[in-house]
Design an enzyme around this catalytic site. Structure first.
Site, PDB file in Angstrom:
ATOM      1  N   GLU A 189       0.827  -1.207   0.000  1.00 21.49           N
ATOM      2  CA  GLU A 189       0.000   0.000   0.000  1.00 21.49           C
ATOM      3  C   GLU A 189       0.864   1.261   0.000  1.00 21.49           C
ATOM      4  O   GLU A 189       0.586   2.234   0.690  1.00 21.49           O
ATOM      5  CB  GLU A 189      -0.973  -0.013   1.185  1.00 21.49           C
ATOM      6  N   GLU A 210      -5.566  -8.988  -0.571  1.00 16.67           N
ATOM      7  CA  GLU A 210      -6.199  -9.098   0.753  1.00 16.67           C
ATOM      8  C   GLU A 210      -7.695  -8.896   0.594  1.00 16.67           C
ATOM      9  O   GLU A 210      -8.138  -7.989  -0.109  1.00 16.67           O
ATOM     10  CB  GLU A 210      -5.693  -8.025   1.735  1.00 16.67           C
TER      11      GLU A 210
END
Length: 394
Positions: free
Chosen positions: A150, A295
């Protein structure tokens, strides 16, 4: 995992009109799941179901918990569950060694803090590659190297500017050693989008367009995946008046939303979120880069204010997700019908040392003592679990 601090901003514009769903479908379950302990066992003799289901489900193996089972015990658990992939948040040498000669495909991660060094120093890059890849490959089936996690959700321009150069250097190391079955990627959160709804209107944030164009060009050229951390729980939990729980948990066969821009019909929130990213990639000229879900999941517990975080909803989301992802032929999304989407569930364990709201510590398929939170079949072939839970509410 992405925090939910930006969720109101990100999904504030989501509106699924009552006219499309009907008022009755927006009724939600009431109350909370009982905290009584449940003994749920993973069955090795999975019930027969859809033949030929795809083994593309993996599990994120995080270790931010106290007294978690050992790596040895954890890998035995992953093997017994028939996990096809495991995603590590590092390149732990003990774990990589234990994974050798198993059938589990492995994803390792280069930490964010090393990205500038890897991008600027070939000696450091070669050493990292030798120590964490060549030392274990091919006995350990490393298939993905994640560069950071991220990264574009941070406000660290040094990492932004060095992300793609670091990925290229690692890729060059693969080519130098004639390794052709490892892909390079970097997981992104939904905060990369400046516009999300309807899906056809999806576009990337303007401040990351230059980096995103470079990234997509690299992924396209190396035939790698755009890895996405995507959690329908967050937009639903922040906008329950306008997003149906059934629509979010893949129980919305009769709950549909038609995108006014594309005309495509949606029956679940995950597809909408994925296609908003597909739209954003297409707008930058990369309509064929494939998405993999790095995820996703649902919290099995939370505090009183964290509505919907319970075992019943977690089991429902993950079971229905697996059935969708492993369907034969593959379902894909409305914008990418038939696409195969490798998917990593978050996560193997509840991790009680994580910061943030209570839900952050309760995404596991297993408790820290190694007992399962609920039954789940990663192959997608199990057709029924029977009645396992008392009546619950959102």
């Amino acid at each position: 995992m992405v925090s939910c601090s930006f969720i109101n901003w990100l999904f504030f514009s989501i509106r699924i009109p009552f006219a499309d769903f009907g008022l009755a479908q927006f009724m939600r379950l009431n109350g909370r799941f009982s905290s009584k302990p449940l003994i749920q066992l993973f069955s090795k003799n999975v019930e027969s179901g859809v033949r030929g289901s795809r083994r593309i489900i993996g599990i994120n193996y995080g270790t931010k918990g106290s007294n978690l089972p050992s790596p040895y015990q954890s890998i035995r658990t992953l093997t017994s569950m028939q996990a096809h992939y495991v995603k590590l948040y590092d390149a732990n040498h003990e774990t990589l060694k234990l994974l050798s000669n198993t059938n589990i495909r492995v994803s390792i991660m280069l930490p964010d803090k090393l990205i500038p060094q890897i991008a600027s120093n070939h000696t450091i890059a070669r050493q990292w590659f030798d120590d964490n890849v060549l030392a274990y490959y091919p006995l350990t089936k490393i298939r993905f190297i994640m560069v950071g996690n991220e990264v574009l959700g941070t406000r660290n321009p040094d990492q932004w500017n060095n992300l793609v150069p670091a990925m290229k250097i690692i890729w060059h190391s693969l080519k130098t050693h004639h390794v052709h079955n490892i892909k390079i990627g970097t997981p992104m959160a939904m905060d990369i989008l400046g516009s999300t709804f309807p899906p056809s209107n999806g576009s990337f944030r303007t401040d990351i367009l230059a980096t995103m164009s470079q990234l997509l060009d690299f992924l396209n050229g190396t035939r790698s995946f755009f890895f996405l951390n995507v959690y329908p729980y967050f937009p639903w939990s922040e906008n329950q008046n306008n997003i149906s729980l059934d629509f979010t948990l893949f129980r919305g066969e009769h709950l549909t939303y038609r995108d006014p821009g594309s005309g495509l019909l949606y029956t679940n929130l995950l597809d909408q979120m994925l296609d908003s990213v597909n739209s954003a990639m297409s707008k930058l000229g990369f309509p064929t880069v494939r998405i993999a879900i790095s995820e996703t999941g649902w919290p099995n517990n939370g505090n009183v204010a964290e509505t919907g975080a319970n075992i019943y909803n977690a089991a429902t989301y993950n079971r229905n997700l697996i059935r969708k992802i492993t369907s034969t032929p593959p379902l894909g999304t409305p914008a990418r019908p038939g696409a195969v989407i490798p998917t990593f569930l978050f996560s193997l364990y509840d991790e009680d040392l994580k910061d943030g709201p209570e839900t952050e510590r309760h995404w596991g398929l297993f408790r820290p003592d190694g007992t399962p939170v609920y039954e789940i079949d990663l192959t997608g072939s199990r057709t029924s679990y029977g009645r396992q839970f008392p009546s619950v509410t959102v």
